[in-house]
Design a protein around this motif. Structure first.
Motif, PDB file in Angstrom:
ATOM      1  N   PHE A 237      17.463 -11.462  -9.219  1.00 29.75           N
ATOM      2  CA  PHE A 237      16.442 -12.526  -9.433  1.00 29.75           C
ATOM      3  C   PHE A 237      16.796 -13.718  -8.810  1.00 29.75           C
ATOM      4  CE2 PHE A 237      14.711 -16.010 -11.814  1.00 29.75           C
ATOM      5  CZ  PHE A 237      13.250 -15.712 -11.714  1.00 29.75           C
TER       6      PHE A 237
ATOM      7  N   HIS B 177       4.011 -10.081 -19.451  1.00 30.82           N
ATOM      8  CA  HIS B 177       5.024 -11.033 -18.539  1.00 30.82           C
ATOM      9  C   HIS B 177       4.300 -11.899 -17.595  1.00 30.82           C
ATOM     10  CE1 HIS B 177       8.489 -12.008 -16.221  1.00 30.82           C
ATOM     11  NE2 HIS B 177       7.698 -11.455 -15.040  1.00 30.82           N
TER      12      HIS B 177
ATOM     13  N   GLU C  49       9.099  -3.441  -7.849  1.00 33.18           N
ATOM     14  CA  GLU C  49      10.367  -3.475  -8.377  1.00 33.18           C
ATOM     15  C   GLU C  49      10.741  -2.238  -9.135  1.00 33.18           C
ATOM     16  OE1 GLU C  49      10.333  -3.491 -12.091  1.00 33.18           O
ATOM     17  OE2 GLU C  49       8.114  -3.146 -11.590  1.00 33.18           O
TER      18      GLU C  49
ATOM     19  N   VAL D 259       4.083  -3.552  -8.428  1.00 30.48           N
ATOM     20  CA  VAL D 259       4.026  -4.597  -7.364  1.00 30.48           C
ATOM     21  C   VAL D 259       4.472  -6.031  -7.709  1.00 30.48           C
ATOM     22  CG1 VAL D 259       2.582  -5.741  -5.859  1.00 30.48           C
ATOM     23  CG2 VAL D 259       2.095  -3.498  -6.271  1.00 30.48           C
ATOM     24  N   ASP D 260       5.632  -6.605  -7.124  1.00 31.59           N
ATOM     25  CA  ASP D 260       6.116  -7.727  -7.476  1.00 31.59           C
ATOM     26  C   ASP D 260       5.941  -8.679  -6.368  1.00 31.59           C
ATOM     27  OD1 ASP D 260       7.278  -9.621  -8.875  1.00 31.59           O
ATOM     28  OD2 ASP D 260       9.455  -8.614  -8.887  1.00 31.59           O
ATOM     29  N   ALA D 261       6.166  -9.883  -6.425  1.00 34.32           N
ATOM     30  CA  ALA D 261       6.241 -11.149  -5.537  1.00 34.32           C
ATOM     31  C   ALA D 261       5.056 -11.491  -4.967  1.00 34.32           C
ATOM     32  CB  ALA D 261       7.155 -10.595  -4.278  1.00 34.32           C
ATOM     33  N   ARG D 262       3.954 -10.882  -5.936  1.00 31.77           N
ATOM     34  CA  ARG D 262       2.533 -11.298  -5.195  1.00 31.77           C
ATOM     35  C   ARG D 262       2.114 -12.862  -5.446  1.00 31.77           C
ATOM     36  NH1 ARG D 262      -1.201 -13.236  -3.345  1.00 31.77           N
ATOM     37  NH2 ARG D 262      -3.353 -12.374  -3.170  1.00 31.77           N
ATOM     38  N   SER D 263       2.339 -13.289  -6.555  1.00 31.92           N
ATOM     39  CA  SER D 263       1.851 -14.824  -7.215  1.00 31.92           C
ATOM     40  C   SER D 263       2.676 -15.635  -6.796  1.00 31.92           C
ATOM     41  CB  SER D 263       1.381 -14.559  -8.642  1.00 31.92           C
ATOM     42  OG  SER D 263       0.953 -15.847  -8.998  1.00 31.92           O
TER      43      SER D 263
ATOM     44  N   ARG E 207      -0.202  -6.633 -15.087  1.00 34.35           N
ATOM     45  CA  ARG E 207      -0.850  -6.166 -14.080  1.00 34.35           C
ATOM     46  C   ARG E 207      -0.498  -4.513 -14.147  1.00 34.35           C
ATOM     47  NH1 ARG E 207      -1.960  -9.138  -9.414  1.00 34.35           N
ATOM     48  NH2 ARG E 207      -1.095 -11.340  -9.353  1.00 34.35           N
TER      49      ARG E 207
ATOM     50  N   PHE F 294      12.706 -23.182 -14.159  1.00 36.30           N
ATOM     51  CA  PHE F 294      13.276 -22.074 -14.604  1.00 36.30           C
ATOM     52  C   PHE F 294      13.630 -22.043 -16.141  1.00 36.30           C
ATOM     53  CE2 PHE F 294      16.847 -19.519 -15.902  1.00 36.30           C
ATOM     54  CZ  PHE F 294      16.164 -18.480 -15.959  1.00 36.30           C
TER      55      PHE F 294
ATOM     56  N   GLN G 250      17.956  -3.168 -14.861  1.00 36.06           N
ATOM     57  CA  GLN G 250      16.827  -2.650 -15.545  1.00 36.06           C
ATOM     58  C   GLN G 250      16.957  -1.412 -16.114  1.00 36.06           C
ATOM     59  OE1 GLN G 250      14.416  -4.162 -11.818  1.00 36.06           O
ATOM     60  NE2 GLN G 250      13.002  -3.543 -13.409  1.00 36.06           N
TER      61      GLN G 250
ATOM     62  N   ILE H 236      10.564  -9.338 -20.199  1.00 37.47           N
ATOM     63  CA  ILE H 236      12.018  -9.736 -19.838  1.00 37.47           C
ATOM     64  C   ILE H 236      12.446 -10.442 -21.045  1.00 37.47           C
ATOM     65  CG2 ILE H 236      11.764  -9.818 -17.446  1.00 37.47           C
ATOM     66  CD1 ILE H 236      11.272 -13.009 -17.882  1.00 37.47           C
TER      67      ILE H 236
ATOM     68  N   GLN I 186      11.785 -19.691 -18.968  1.00 36.45           N
ATOM     69  CA  GLN I 186      12.551 -18.697 -19.660  1.00 36.45           C
ATOM     70  C   GLN I 186      12.927 -18.992 -21.395  1.00 36.45           C
ATOM     71  OE1 GLN I 186      14.293 -16.115 -18.041  1.00 36.45           O
ATOM     72  NE2 GLN I 186      14.676 -15.470 -20.081  1.00 36.45           N
TER      73      GLN I 186
ATOM     74  N   ASN J  38       2.985 -17.670 -16.511  1.00 33.52           N
ATOM     75  CA  ASN J  38       2.160 -18.616 -15.785  1.00 33.52           C
ATOM     76  C   ASN J  38       0.863 -18.287 -16.557  1.00 33.52           C
ATOM     77  OD1 ASN J  38       0.558 -19.997 -14.319  1.00 33.52           O
ATOM     78  ND2 ASN J  38       0.827 -18.725 -12.388  1.00 33.52           N
TER      79      ASN J  38
ATOM     80  N   ARG K 174       9.658 -17.297  -6.346  1.00 34.27           N
ATOM     81  CA  ARG K 174      10.648 -16.403  -6.592  1.00 34.27           C
ATOM     82  C   ARG K 174      10.781 -15.675  -5.444  1.00 34.27           C
ATOM     83  NH1 ARG K 174       7.315 -12.275  -9.480  1.00 34.27           N
ATOM     84  NH2 ARG K 174       5.786 -13.560  -8.447  1.00 34.27           N
TER      85      ARG K 174
ATOM     86  N   ARG L 235      -1.566 -19.956 -16.150  1.00 39.07           N
ATOM     87  CA  ARG L 235      -2.923 -20.449 -15.220  1.00 39.07           C
ATOM     88  C   ARG L 235      -3.804 -21.294 -15.686  1.00 39.07           C
ATOM     89  NH1 ARG L 235      -3.377 -15.809 -10.979  1.00 39.07           N
ATOM     90  NH2 ARG L 235      -1.406 -15.188 -10.820  1.00 39.07           N
TER      91      ARG L 235
HETATM   92  C1  HEM Z   1      13.940  -7.422 -14.196  1.00 40.08           C
HETATM   93  C2  HEM Z   1      13.168  -8.377 -14.109  1.00 40.08           C
HETATM   94  C3  HEM Z   1      11.881  -8.859 -13.799  1.00 40.08           C
HETATM   95  C4  HEM Z   1      10.990  -8.011 -13.485  1.00 40.08           C
HETATM   96  C5  HEM Z   1      11.021  -6.610 -13.313  1.00 40.08           C
HETATM   97  C6  HEM Z   1       9.582  -8.903 -13.085  1.00 40.08           C
HETATM   98  C7  HEM Z   1       8.519  -8.191 -12.448  1.00 40.08           C
HETATM   99  C8  HEM Z   1       7.374  -9.032 -12.424  1.00 40.08           C
HETATM  100  C9  HEM Z   1       6.123  -8.516 -11.828  1.00 40.08           C
HETATM  101  C10 HEM Z   1       5.808  -6.814 -11.602  1.00 40.08           C
HETATM  102  C11 HEM Z   1       5.349  -9.521 -11.661  1.00 40.08           C
HETATM  103  C12 HEM Z   1       3.725  -9.588 -11.210  1.00 40.08           C
HETATM  104  C13 HEM Z   1       3.758  -9.584  -9.513  1.00 40.08           C
HETATM  105  C14 HEM Z   1       3.278 -11.227  -9.442  1.00 40.08           C
HETATM  106  O1  HEM Z   1       2.312 -11.579 -10.122  1.00 40.08           O
HETATM  107  O2  HEM Z   1       3.827 -11.677  -8.272  1.00 40.08           O
HETATM  108  C15 HEM Z   1       6.026 -10.672 -12.037  1.00 40.08           C
HETATM  109  C16 HEM Z   1       5.407 -12.108 -11.947  1.00 40.08           C
HETATM  110  C17 HEM Z   1       6.059 -13.146 -12.371  1.00 40.08           C
HETATM  111  N1  HEM Z   1       7.403 -13.209 -12.631  1.00 40.08           N
HETATM  112 FE1  HEM Z   1       8.589 -11.656 -12.829  1.00 40.08          FE
HETATM  113  N2  HEM Z   1       9.802 -10.161 -13.185  1.00 40.08           N
HETATM  114  C18 HEM Z   1      11.244 -10.251 -13.573  1.00 40.08           C
HETATM  115  C19 HEM Z   1      11.863 -11.505 -14.225  1.00 40.08           C
HETATM  116  C20 HEM Z   1      11.473 -12.685 -14.065  1.00 40.08           C
HETATM  117  C21 HEM Z   1      12.063 -13.915 -14.508  1.00 40.08           C
HETATM  118  C22 HEM Z   1      13.569 -13.860 -14.744  1.00 40.08           C
HETATM  119  C23 HEM Z   1      11.147 -14.984 -14.257  1.00 40.08           C
HETATM  120  C24 HEM Z   1      11.390 -16.208 -14.837  1.00 40.08           C
HETATM  121  C25 HEM Z   1      11.774 -16.901 -16.001  1.00 40.08           C
HETATM  122  C26 HEM Z   1       9.939 -14.405 -13.679  1.00 40.08           C
HETATM  123  C27 HEM Z   1       8.675 -14.978 -13.523  1.00 40.08           C
HETATM  124  C28 HEM Z   1       7.763 -14.459 -13.134  1.00 40.08           C
HETATM  125  C29 HEM Z   1       6.442 -15.270 -12.495  1.00 40.08           C
HETATM  126  C30 HEM Z   1       6.346 -16.916 -12.569  1.00 40.08           C
HETATM  127  C31 HEM Z   1       5.725 -14.656 -12.182  1.00 40.08           C
HETATM  128  C32 HEM Z   1       4.178 -14.802 -11.342  1.00 40.08           C
HETATM  129  C33 HEM Z   1       3.058 -15.033 -12.637  1.00 40.08           C
HETATM  130  C34 HEM Z   1       1.889 -15.379 -12.173  1.00 40.08           C
HETATM  131  O3  HEM Z   1       1.701 -16.243 -11.201  1.00 40.08           O
HETATM  132  O4  HEM Z   1       0.925 -14.699 -12.359  1.00 40.08           O
HETATM  133  N3  HEM Z   1      10.034 -12.903 -13.597  1.00 40.08           N
HETATM  134  N4  HEM Z   1       7.150 -10.319 -12.348  1.00 40.08           N
END
Ligand code: HEM
Length: 342
Positions: free
Chosen positions: A250, A207, A77, A82-86, A169, A261, A139, A291, A265, A212, A232, A214
């Motif tokens: 998002f 974040h 992002e 790194v995003d979208a991993r978990s 992370r 959601f 952002q 966030i 939030q 999560n 996601r 876990r």
């Molecule tokens: C600009 C806004 C956001 C940024 C830059 C961001 C960034 C990230 C990053 C870098 C990760 C780690 C990658 C991963 O574990 O997959 C992550 C994980 C996650 N984010 Fe976000 N995120 C944003 C918004 C949100 C929002 C609005 C939500 C929900 C309310 C959210 C929910 C999650 C969840 C559920 C995870 C996985 C955590 C896990 O399973 O360990 N994110 N996000």
């Protein structure tokens, strides 16, 4: 989304819709999402859809998402992580691949009911839809970098670690609960159970820990907590054409927006007292450092990774708000059988 500002459980801290971008302030009835690897093809198809809607619908906004990648090819992002991993995983093939990669501490499997519900708009059997949450999240990249710098100076640590305490992370995806430097990449084989119960490696406000837990949620059973997960599917905007306004489109899918959601939030991300039992023991955590939208929620940061004591070993620091909601809406994604009959 506009009408969901208040709930009995917790307050939604989104800015007032009058402050959203103009196209999102009124009623929005539909979202059409097109994606393709070729920009040219995407442009042609976008024009086709726009032309096809002429006289039927008013197009309020066209957003351009573009995947961003680090040199290793992992999706990132705008802050560089790194995003979208978990993700919750549904397919046997995906689960087998995770198993092969050695993921055994965290179970990513999920039943289809987490994301699909019976489509009420068709009588055809086995037709399922999903609820979509769309949020345009701006952002402030320069602000975030300055915030990380100030946090690092305040704690006397390096900037990569300070950023990892915010996100949970490192930029390359290494979970900060596993070690205080990067290099492991975006592994997903961890929980907070073994060595990080008191949050002195990955803070409670990081974040990924807010979003999560876990299995370490003090108020919900493991099974209940797993029903809150979301799928996601966001994508960065402001990449091409390059723009000073950048952020994340998002998007997340689920079978129940209130349970998934909104609960994440309001009750976790924007709730400075979550996990609540920490409040009782003097460790209230602040809102989600990445966030969270709470204006006065200073977080408590471990002074030394992995070594801080329960209360005195933490330093208060209000990591600013560098992610802002610019608009959004809730939608229902109908089943394929419904769409084929439109
Ligand atoms: C600009 C806004 C956001 C940024 C830059 C961001 C960034 C990230 C990053 C870098 C990760 C780690 C990658 C991963 O574990 O997959 C992550 C994980 C996650 N984010 Fe976000 N995120 C944003 C918004 C949100 C929002 C609005 C939500 C929900 C309310 C959210 C929910 C999650 C969840 C559920 C995870 C996985 C955590 C896990 O399973 O360990 N994110 N996000």
């Amino acid at each position: 989304m506009k009408h969901r500002t208040f709930s009995l459980i917790a307050r939604n801290r989104d800015p007032h819709p009058a402050d959203w971008e103009a196209p999102y302030q009124g009623e929005v009835h539909a979202l059409v999402s097109l994606s393709h690897d070729s920009e040219g093809t995407l442009e042609v198809k976008t024009r086709e859809v726009s032309d096809g809607l002429h006289g039927i619908a008013e197009i309020l906004a066209v957003e351009h998402g573009t995947a961003l990648r680090n040199p290793k090819g992992d999706p990132i992002e705008h802050f560089g992580y790194v995003d979208a991993r978990s993700q919750p995983l549904f397919l046997k093939g995906d689960l087998a691949a995770e198993k092969e990669a050695g993921v055994d501490a965290w179970d990513p499997s999920a039943p289809l009911g987490l994301v699909l519900i019976d489509d009420p708009f068709t009588n055809e059997e086995d037709s399922f839809g999903s609820f979509l949450v769309f949020r345009k999240l701006e952002q402030d990249v320069a602000g975030f970098a300055a915030g990380v710098q100030a946090l690092a100076a305040s704690l006397g640590i390096d900037e990569p670690l300070a950023g990892a305490l915010v996100v949970g992370r490192f930029k390359d995806g290494t979970p900060v609960t596993q070690r205080p430097w990067d290099g492991l990449g975006p592994v997903n084989n961890f929980t907070y159970r073994a060595q990080d119960r008191i949050g002195n490696r990955c803070p409670f406000h990081a974040h990924i820990r807010k979003a999560n837990q876990r299995g370490e949620n003090p108020l919900l059973s493991d099974a209940e907590e797993r029903t809150r997960r979301i799928v996601r599917r966001g994508i960065p905007y402001g990449v091409r054409p390059p723009s000073p306004d950048k952020g994340l489109l998002f998007m997340c899918f689920q079978s129940d927006i209130g349970r998934q959601f909104e609960f994440i939030q309001r009750s976790w991300v924007d709730n400075p007292n979550f996990p609540e039992f920490r409040l009782v023991s003097g460790l209230n955590t602040g809102d989600d450092a990445l966030i969270g939208q709470h204006p006065r929620a200073a977080q408590k940061w471990p002074r030394q990774w992995g070594k801080s004591g329960r209360v005195l070993g933490r330093r208060r620091f209000n990591f600013g708000d560098y992610v802002h909601l610019r608009g959004g809406e809730y939608f229902f994604t109908p089943s394929l059988s419904f769409l084929k009959n439109v």
